[in-house]
Structure formats: C-alpha cells, structure tokens
Design a protein around this motif. Structure first.
Motif, PDB file in Angstrom:
ATOM      1  N   GLN A 232      32.702  45.858  47.771  1.00 31.19           N
ATOM      2  CA  GLN A 232      33.728  46.315  46.842  1.00 31.19           C
ATOM      3  C   GLN A 232      33.246  47.555  46.068  1.00 31.19           C
ATOM      4  O   GLN A 232      34.047  48.428  45.721  1.00 31.19           O
ATOM      5  CB  GLN A 232      34.090  45.194  45.867  1.00 31.19           C
ATOM      6  N   ARG A 233      31.951  47.639  45.858  1.00 35.30           N
ATOM      7  CA  ARG A 233      31.412  48.796  45.142  1.00 35.30           C
ATOM      8  C   ARG A 233      31.527  50.060  45.992  1.00 35.30           C
ATOM      9  O   ARG A 233      31.738  51.172  45.466  1.00 35.30           O
ATOM     10  CB  ARG A 233      29.953  48.533  44.791  1.00 35.30           C
ATOM     11  N   LEU A 240      33.298  50.054  39.495  1.00 33.55           N
ATOM     12  CA  LEU A 240      32.818  48.666  39.514  1.00 33.55           C
ATOM     13  C   LEU A 240      31.359  48.616  39.091  1.00 33.55           C
ATOM     14  O   LEU A 240      30.494  49.218  39.717  1.00 33.55           O
ATOM     15  CB  LEU A 240      32.959  48.058  40.915  1.00 33.55           C
ATOM     16  N   TYR A 242      28.399  45.644  37.808  1.00 31.53           N
ATOM     17  CA  TYR A 242      28.180  44.197  37.711  1.00 31.53           C
ATOM     18  C   TYR A 242      26.731  43.900  37.343  1.00 31.53           C
ATOM     19  O   TYR A 242      25.825  44.695  37.602  1.00 31.53           O
ATOM     20  CB  TYR A 242      28.570  43.487  39.014  1.00 31.53           C
ATOM     21  N   ILE A 267      37.607  40.824  40.177  1.00 36.24           N
ATOM     22  CA  ILE A 267      37.898  42.065  40.899  1.00 36.24           C
ATOM     23  C   ILE A 267      39.409  42.295  40.944  1.00 36.24           C
ATOM     24  O   ILE A 267      39.900  43.410  40.717  1.00 36.24           O
ATOM     25  CB  ILE A 267      37.326  42.009  42.329  1.00 36.24           C
ATOM     26  N   ILE A 271      39.183  44.841  37.737  1.00 39.45           N
ATOM     27  CA  ILE A 271      38.708  46.100  38.287  1.00 39.45           C
ATOM     28  C   ILE A 271      39.823  46.856  39.017  1.00 39.45           C
ATOM     29  O   ILE A 271      40.067  48.046  38.749  1.00 39.45           O
ATOM     30  CB  ILE A 271      37.522  45.859  39.239  1.00 39.45           C
ATOM     31  N   GLY A 277      38.150  51.144  35.819  1.00 41.90           N
ATOM     32  CA  GLY A 277      37.312  50.057  36.326  1.00 41.90           C
ATOM     33  C   GLY A 277      36.832  49.136  35.226  1.00 41.90           C
ATOM     34  O   GLY A 277      37.499  48.964  34.202  1.00 41.90           O
ATOM     35  N   ASP A 297      34.601  39.364  32.678  1.00 43.60           N
ATOM     36  CA  ASP A 297      34.907  40.773  32.911  1.00 43.60           C
ATOM     37  C   ASP A 297      35.490  41.356  31.632  1.00 43.60           C
ATOM     38  O   ASP A 297      35.803  40.635  30.681  1.00 43.60           O
ATOM     39  CB  ASP A 297      35.865  40.935  34.091  1.00 43.60           C
TER      40      ASP A 297
END
Length: 355
Positions: A232-233, A240, A242, A267, A271, A277, A297
């Motif tokens: 996903q990054r 993003l 984490y 996500i 995000i 983000g 988040d």
C-alpha cells in the motif's frame, strides 16, 4: 401412558420374582401358592414403586449438592419412609379386601416392612446412581457437542475471513493498484519493484496457506501486515506512514488476518480518503495474561454502529468470541483523534474454548 405401562410391568416383574422366591423358600411349589401370593406382592410393589417414582425425582435434585453423608442419609430416609407408607397402605387394602382381623395389622406391617425395606433400598439406590451417571454422561456429551459446534463455527468464521482476505487481494482494483505501483518502480527502482513482487506473492500465498488454521504465530501475522502495508505504501507513497510498537511475547498466536483486518480498516477509512494521507500505529502488548492489539489512525474516525454485519470487523469479533469465549473481545473505544480499534485474547493459545 407409556411410562405408566412400563412402571406397571416393572412392578409386576418385581412381584413375580419375590413370589417365586417366597414359594421356593417354603420348600414346596404350586401354582395355587403363586396365585395367592403374587397379587398382594403386586399391590405392594405398585404402592412403593409409584410412591418412589413420584417423590424421588423431586427429593434427589434437592439434596444432591449436599455433602455425601447428609445427601445419602436423606435419600435412604426418604426410601424407608416411602416403603413404610407403601406397606401400611397395601396391608390396609388387603385387610379391607380379605377381612383380616385388626390385631394382625401391625404384625403384618412390620413383618413385610423388614423385607420390603431392604429390597427398596437396593433398587432405589441403584436407580438413583444409574440416573445420576446417565445425567453426567449426557451432560458431558452435550458439552462436547457444544464445543464441537463452537469449533465448527470458529472454522466457518475463519473461512469467511480468509475468503474476505482473498477477495480483497484478488479484487481487480487492489491488484491493478499494486501492479501499477510495481510497474512504475521497474525503471526507477528495480530492486524495490522486485521486493514488491515478492511481498505481493507472499501476501497471496499466505491467504491460501492459512486456510485450515484457526491460529497462527503473531510473528507470521505481523510479517503479513508489513507486506500489506509496504504494498500500500508503494501505492500511496508518503501519504501512508505507519509505526509498529510490539511488546508482546514472540510465541503469542492470533487468528489469521486479525491484525491485518484492523490495518485494512484504517487504510480504507483514513488513508485512502485523505489527500494528505495519515499515519497508522499498531500497538501490541501483553497485560495480565491477555494479548492486546490496537490499531489507531489519525483519520476522521467512524461510528461503531456502522460496522457492516458479517464483514471485516464484525467477522473478526465473532471469530474471537467463538475461539476464546468472553476472553476474546473487540471494541472501538473513544480516541482523542482518529479511530482506535482494539481486540484482546488470551496470550497463550492453550486458553481457547475449543476441546
């Protein structure tokens, strides 16, 4: 009606056996003696048998939780009292029928009672023990059946979660984004592109390898989560961020995709919807024998009542309950900012509710 017929036949069998023993002990056998003795014996058997059938099912449960000495004292006393009442009633009925002299009443009562009491105690205690052990066996079978049902439910929920995980990975939108991100890296950063291909392959393979597992090592789950986040990054880039804060024992186990479900939720809601983000923080710790996993988040948050039944977080909550009973929980506590989702379970896998 069937129980009544069974009781009458049983009492008749007892009366017949007692009659044959009585005639045999007298040293001479004749059917006339059997005919004369079996009717009084049958009346006596019915009087005692029906009294015990009515009273014992109420007496035994009332005293069964007592200490063994008072428990059996109460049962024996009840059997002797019922025997005495049955003998008195039977002799009184026979006196009325045959017109026996009154002075013979009590001698006959005590003479019959001595034998009837012994027989009643043997049969009554035997029947009580039989039903007690039958109840324990039925209760044990029921418990095993319930555990098997819970185990099947847990496996079904795990399969649903695994299916949902596979769906999310082979969904064209996810695969397109992942492959598009990888293709953009091929010229700019071939090593990074190769790494992403490996992570995507591991992610898809893990979804299949854990199909039959109800629990997997926490380390394996975190490896899967890192692969998912890195893929996903590659898509979201600097949008993003984490962090993983893990203070749990490396031997802990969790349901497959449990942590990943929480991360995927962040996500999706934090995000993907924010142009700038956000950050996803994963915290794992052990406290008082419980493994606590939190994913937070800095997105807009969400209403717990909006959790879709049978999907995502709801499925995970049901899986935790099926595997760990009250010790497995999932909640969405209030957070100062963003969304916080937490689940807890026993830190040791042996503390499951499964057999």
């Amino acid at each position: 009606m069937r129980a009544l017929a069974t009781m009458l036949v049983t009492n008749f069998a007892i009366a017949l056996i007692l009659t044959l023993l009585f005639v045999w002990m007298r040293g001479s056998f004749s059917w006339d003696q059997v005919r004369l003795v079996i009717v009084p014996n049958w009346i006596l058997s019915n009087a005692i048998g029906f009294s015990c059938a009515i009273v014992l099912p109420r007496l035994v449960p009332a005293v069964w939780n007592l200490h063994p000495v008072p428990r059996w004292a109460a049962i024996v006393a009840g059997l002797l009292a019922l025997t005495f009442a049955g003998v008195v009633g039977s002799v009184a009925l026979l006196v009325v029928i045959h017109g026996a002299p009154a002075p013979a009443f009590w001698p006959n009562v005590w003479s019959i009672y001595r034998v009837a009491a012994i027989i009643t105690l043997i049969i009554g205690i035997g029947v009580t023990l039989y039903h007690h052990w039958r109840y324990r066996i039925e209760a044990a079978n029921l418990e095993l059946k319930n555990k098997e049902i819970e185990r099947e439910r847990a496996l079904k929920l795990a399969a649903s979660a695994q299916l949902a995980s596979i769906e999310s990975r082979i969904h064209p939108h996810f695969l397109f984004n992942a492959l598009n991100s990888i293709s953009s890296l091929i010229r700019e950063d071939p090593a990074r592109a190769e790494e992403m291909v490996g992570r995507l392959a591991h992610l898809l393979r893990s979804s299949l390898d854990t199909q039959q597992e109800s629990l997997i090592p926490l380390d394996d789950e975190l490896k899967l989560v890192r692969d998912y986040l890195e893929i996903q990054r590659a898509r979201f880039g600097e949008r993003l961020r984490y962090r993983l804060e893990c203070a749990a024992h490396s031997g802990a186990e969790v349901p497959p995709f449990a942590v990943q479900t929480l991360v995927e939720n962040s996500i999706k809601h934090a995000i993907a919807l924010s142009p700038s983000g956000g950050e996803v923080v994963i915290r794992i710790a052990e406290t008082n024998g419980l493994l606590r996993v939190e994913v937070q988040d800095d997105g807009p948050g969400f209403d717990r009542s909006k959790i879709a039944p049978g999907r995502g977080l709801d499925t995970l909550r049901a899986r935790l309950e099926a595997l760990f009973g009250p010790a497995g929980t999932l909640d969405v506590p209030a957070a100062a900012h963003g969304a916080l989702v937490r689940f807890t379970l026993p830190a040791r896998a042996g503390e499951r509710t499964e057999a």
